[in-house]
Write a protein that holds these residues in place. Structure first.
Motif, PDB file in Angstrom:
ATOM      1  N   HIS A 108       5.668  24.479  -1.238  1.00 20.41           N
ATOM      2  CA  HIS A 108       4.261  24.159  -0.998  1.00 20.41           C
ATOM      3  C   HIS A 108       3.712  23.335  -2.159  1.00 20.41           C
ATOM      4  O   HIS A 108       3.070  22.292  -1.961  1.00 20.41           O
ATOM      5  N   GLN A 109       3.957  23.787  -3.377  1.00 19.10           N
ATOM      6  CA  GLN A 109       3.478  23.080  -4.570  1.00 19.10           C
ATOM      7  C   GLN A 109       4.157  21.724  -4.726  1.00 19.10           C
ATOM      8  O   GLN A 109       3.529  20.747  -5.149  1.00 19.10           O
ATOM      9  N   PHE A 110       5.427  21.669  -4.374  1.00 22.37           N
ATOM     10  CA  PHE A 110       6.209  20.429  -4.438  1.00 22.37           C
ATOM     11  C   PHE A 110       5.597  19.356  -3.524  1.00 22.37           C
ATOM     12  O   PHE A 110       5.388  18.208  -3.932  1.00 22.37           O
ATOM     13  N   LEU A 111       5.286  19.741  -2.276  1.00 23.39           N
ATOM     14  CA  LEU A 111       4.694  18.797  -1.324  1.00 23.39           C
ATOM     15  C   LEU A 111       3.282  18.398  -1.742  1.00 23.39           C
ATOM     16  O   LEU A 111       2.896  17.220  -1.650  1.00 23.39           O
ATOM     17  N   GLU A 112       2.516  19.379  -2.212  1.00 25.57           N
ATOM     18  CA  GLU A 112       1.139  19.098  -2.625  1.00 25.57           C
ATOM     19  C   GLU A 112       1.101  18.122  -3.801  1.00 25.57           C
ATOM     20  O   GLU A 112       0.251  17.221  -3.845  1.00 25.57           O
ATOM     21  N   LYS A 113       2.017  18.279  -4.737  1.00 25.75           N
ATOM     22  CA  LYS A 113       2.064  17.394  -5.899  1.00 25.75           C
ATOM     23  C   LYS A 113       2.326  15.960  -5.476  1.00 25.75           C
ATOM     24  O   LYS A 113       1.701  15.021  -5.992  1.00 25.75           O
ATOM     25  N   ARG A 114       3.234  15.760  -4.542  1.00 24.07           N
ATOM     26  CA  ARG A 114       3.534  14.403  -4.078  1.00 24.07           C
ATOM     27  C   ARG A 114       2.384  13.805  -3.275  1.00 24.07           C
ATOM     28  O   ARG A 114       2.127  12.610  -3.339  1.00 24.07           O
ATOM     29  N   TRP A 115       1.692  14.643  -2.529  1.00 25.55           N
ATOM     30  CA  TRP A 115       0.518  14.171  -1.789  1.00 25.55           C
ATOM     31  C   TRP A 115      -0.588  13.751  -2.755  1.00 25.55           C
ATOM     32  O   TRP A 115      -1.205  12.698  -2.581  1.00 25.55           O
ATOM     33  N   ASN A 116      -0.847  14.557  -3.772  1.00 27.77           N
ATOM     34  CA  ASN A 116      -1.893  14.224  -4.737  1.00 27.77           C
ATOM     35  C   ASN A 116      -1.557  12.946  -5.507  1.00 27.77           C
ATOM     36  O   ASN A 116      -2.449  12.162  -5.842  1.00 27.77           O
ATOM     37  N   ALA A 117      -0.265  12.739  -5.792  1.00 26.91           N
ATOM     38  CA  ALA A 117       0.145  11.506  -6.472  1.00 26.91           C
ATOM     39  C   ALA A 117      -0.135  10.289  -5.605  1.00 26.91           C
ATOM     40  O   ALA A 117      -0.585   9.242  -6.089  1.00 26.91           O
ATOM     41  N   GLU A 118       0.088  10.432  -4.317  1.00 27.82           N
ATOM     42  CA  GLU A 118      -0.178   9.336  -3.379  1.00 27.82           C
ATOM     43  C   GLU A 118      -1.677   9.043  -3.307  1.00 27.82           C
ATOM     44  O   GLU A 118      -2.109   7.888  -3.297  1.00 27.82           O
ATOM     45  N   LYS A 119      -2.500  10.087  -3.264  1.00 31.03           N
ATOM     46  CA  LYS A 119      -3.940   9.905  -3.126  1.00 31.03           C
ATOM     47  C   LYS A 119      -4.591   9.366  -4.403  1.00 31.03           C
ATOM     48  O   LYS A 119      -5.702   8.829  -4.350  1.00 31.03           O
ATOM     49  N   SER A 120      -3.926   9.512  -5.549  1.00 31.04           N
ATOM     50  CA  SER A 120      -4.506   9.058  -6.815  1.00 31.04           C
ATOM     51  C   SER A 120      -4.190   7.603  -7.134  1.00 31.04           C
ATOM     52  O   SER A 120      -4.626   7.093  -8.161  1.00 31.04           O
ATOM     53  N   ARG A 121      -3.458   6.946  -6.264  1.00 29.50           N
ATOM     54  CA  ARG A 121      -3.101   5.557  -6.525  1.00 29.50           C
ATOM     55  C   ARG A 121      -4.347   4.671  -6.473  1.00 29.50           C
ATOM     56  O   ARG A 121      -5.363   5.032  -5.876  1.00 29.50           O
ATOM     57  N   THR A 122      -4.268   3.500  -7.087  1.00 29.91           N
ATOM     58  CA  THR A 122      -5.375   2.546  -7.063  1.00 29.91           C
ATOM     59  C   THR A 122      -5.528   1.967  -5.667  1.00 29.91           C
ATOM     60  O   THR A 122      -4.550   1.592  -5.023  1.00 29.91           O
ATOM     61  N   LYS A 123      -6.761   1.887  -5.191  1.00 31.36           N
ATOM     62  CA  LYS A 123      -7.022   1.424  -3.833  1.00 31.36           C
ATOM     63  C   LYS A 123      -7.939   0.202  -3.869  1.00 31.36           C
ATOM     64  O   LYS A 123      -8.782   0.084  -4.754  1.00 31.36           O
ATOM     65  N   LEU A 124      -7.801  -0.664  -2.899  1.00 28.54           N
ATOM     66  CA  LEU A 124      -8.647  -1.846  -2.777  1.00 28.54           C
ATOM     67  C   LEU A 124      -9.493  -1.742  -1.512  1.00 28.54           C
ATOM     68  O   LEU A 124      -8.991  -1.371  -0.450  1.00 28.54           O
ATOM     69  N   SER A 125     -10.762  -2.056  -1.635  1.00 34.61           N
ATOM     70  CA  SER A 125     -11.666  -1.995  -0.491  1.00 34.61           C
ATOM     71  C   SER A 125     -11.522  -3.235   0.373  1.00 34.61           C
ATOM     72  O   SER A 125     -11.357  -4.347  -0.125  1.00 34.61           O
ATOM     73  N   SER A 126     -11.620  -3.043   1.683  1.00 34.44           N
ATOM     74  CA  SER A 126     -11.586  -4.172   2.611  1.00 34.44           C
ATOM     75  C   SER A 126     -12.945  -4.874   2.601  1.00 34.44           C
ATOM     76  O   SER A 126     -13.936  -4.356   2.065  1.00 34.44           O
ATOM     77  N   ALA A 127     -13.002  -6.053   3.227  1.00 36.89           N
ATOM     78  CA  ALA A 127     -14.262  -6.803   3.292  1.00 36.89           C
ATOM     79  C   ALA A 127     -15.314  -6.017   4.070  1.00 36.89           C
ATOM     80  O   ALA A 127     -16.500  -5.996   3.682  1.00 36.89           O
ATOM     81  N   ARG A 133     -16.633  -3.262   1.859  1.00 38.58           N
ATOM     82  CA  ARG A 133     -17.560  -3.774   0.846  1.00 38.58           C
ATOM     83  C   ARG A 133     -18.926  -4.085   1.451  1.00 38.58           C
ATOM     84  O   ARG A 133     -19.964  -3.862   0.815  1.00 38.58           O
ATOM     85  N   SER A 134     -18.944  -4.590   2.682  1.00 35.87           N
ATOM     86  CA  SER A 134     -20.218  -4.863   3.356  1.00 35.87           C
ATOM     87  C   SER A 134     -20.998  -3.575   3.596  1.00 35.87           C
ATOM     88  O   SER A 134     -22.220  -3.526   3.427  1.00 35.87           O
ATOM     89  N   LEU A 135     -20.280  -2.538   3.974  1.00 30.57           N
ATOM     90  CA  LEU A 135     -20.903  -1.226   4.173  1.00 30.57           C
ATOM     91  C   LEU A 135     -21.494  -0.706   2.869  1.00 30.57           C
ATOM     92  O   LEU A 135     -22.639  -0.242   2.818  1.00 30.57           O
TER      93      LEU A 135
END
Length: 261
Positions: free
Chosen positions: A88-107, A110-112
């Motif tokens: 459970h902790q193993f899967l959660e750690k990998r999920w949190n790593a994925e969610k913490s990545r840098t993200k770019l907003s779409s156009a 940004r309008s919203l």
């Protein structure tokens, strides 16, 4: 699958197919039959064994299994009661790593966000769990204009505003005869539906902004966009654009046929 499954194989199904099955049963909410529970138990048990032996798991498999596990713990605990704590902790750690990545907003996103800025609504862009726009309310209020940019751990209400572009839906189709045809509202895809269930379990109120509504408002019609979000997010009782132009709050209607409904 269960009938043909022996003690060592899934009748040719690999780890990717097994993760797909667990994820799909969760998306479809078809997990409470005896066969489904048996299959889910086996999938998680074998995934844990393989991860322990190989010391690795493909990210896509880990993400699918975590999403299923997170929801099944509440919706069908029998199916995941034997999942080891370390897995459970193993899967959660990998999920949190994925969610913490840098993200770019779409156009569109940004309008919203720009429209919310015009309305004076404090918000976060690209928040945790891939939330497009997060509005955090610390007070007991029904209006989102009281939001503040601060730690949301003690928030009374958390609103996740999700802009759903075309990739979140089935292809738009038309129904009716050739002389009288109208567009049929597309259905949200499985990954989108599952994301919203995950957010709701974490205490977020999810408000969806579908592209087929937002895109109908011209980019230059800033006041109309503000009126749309005022109704969708219940931002203000009144928005005063001038001494004579005041937008009063009116609840948005379901199954609206045009942007003026």
């Amino acid at each position: 699958i269960v009938a043909n499954m022996d003690s060592t194989s899934y009748n040719g199904l690999g780890s990717q197919e097994q993760a797909n099955i667990a994820w799909s049963l969760t998306v479809l909410e078809n997990y409470d039959s005896p066969d489904s529970i048996t299959l889910l138990q086996r999938i998680f048990q074998d995934a844990a064994k393989a991860s322990k032996a190989d010391k690795v798991i493909q990210l896509e498999h880990a993400h699918q299994l975590w999403q299923a596990l997170f929801l099944l713990e509440e919706e069908c605990p029998e199916a995941v009661k034997d999942v080891p704590k370390w897995f459970h902790q193993f899967l959660e750690k990998r999920w949190n790593a994925e969610k913490s990545r840098t993200k770019l907003s779409s156009a569109r996103h940004r309008s919203l966000s720009d429209t919310l800025d015009l309305m004076g609504i404090s918000h976060y862009n690209e928040h945790d769990e891939d939330i497009d726009v997060a509005i955090v309310l610390k007070e007991e209020t029904s209006w989102t204009n009281s939001a503040a940019k601060s730690d949301h751990k003690d928030a009374r209400h958390k609103v996740a505003v999700e802009f759903d572009g075309p990739s979140h839906f089935t292809r738009e189709e038309h129904i009716g005869s050739n002389s009288n045809r109208w567009p049929q509202r597309p259905r949200a895809l499985g990954h989108t539906v599952l994301k919203y269930r995950l957010l709701k379990k974490q205490g977020w109120v999810v408000v969806r902004v579908p592209y087929y509504e937002f895109d109908k408002i011209p980019f230059w019609a800033s006041m109309e966009r503000q009126r749309y979000l005022q109704r969708l997010l219940k931002t203000h009782a009144n928005i005063k654009f001038s001494t004579v132009d005041v937008s009063e709050y009116k609840a948005i209607v379901p199954n609206r046929g045009s942007r003026f409904d």
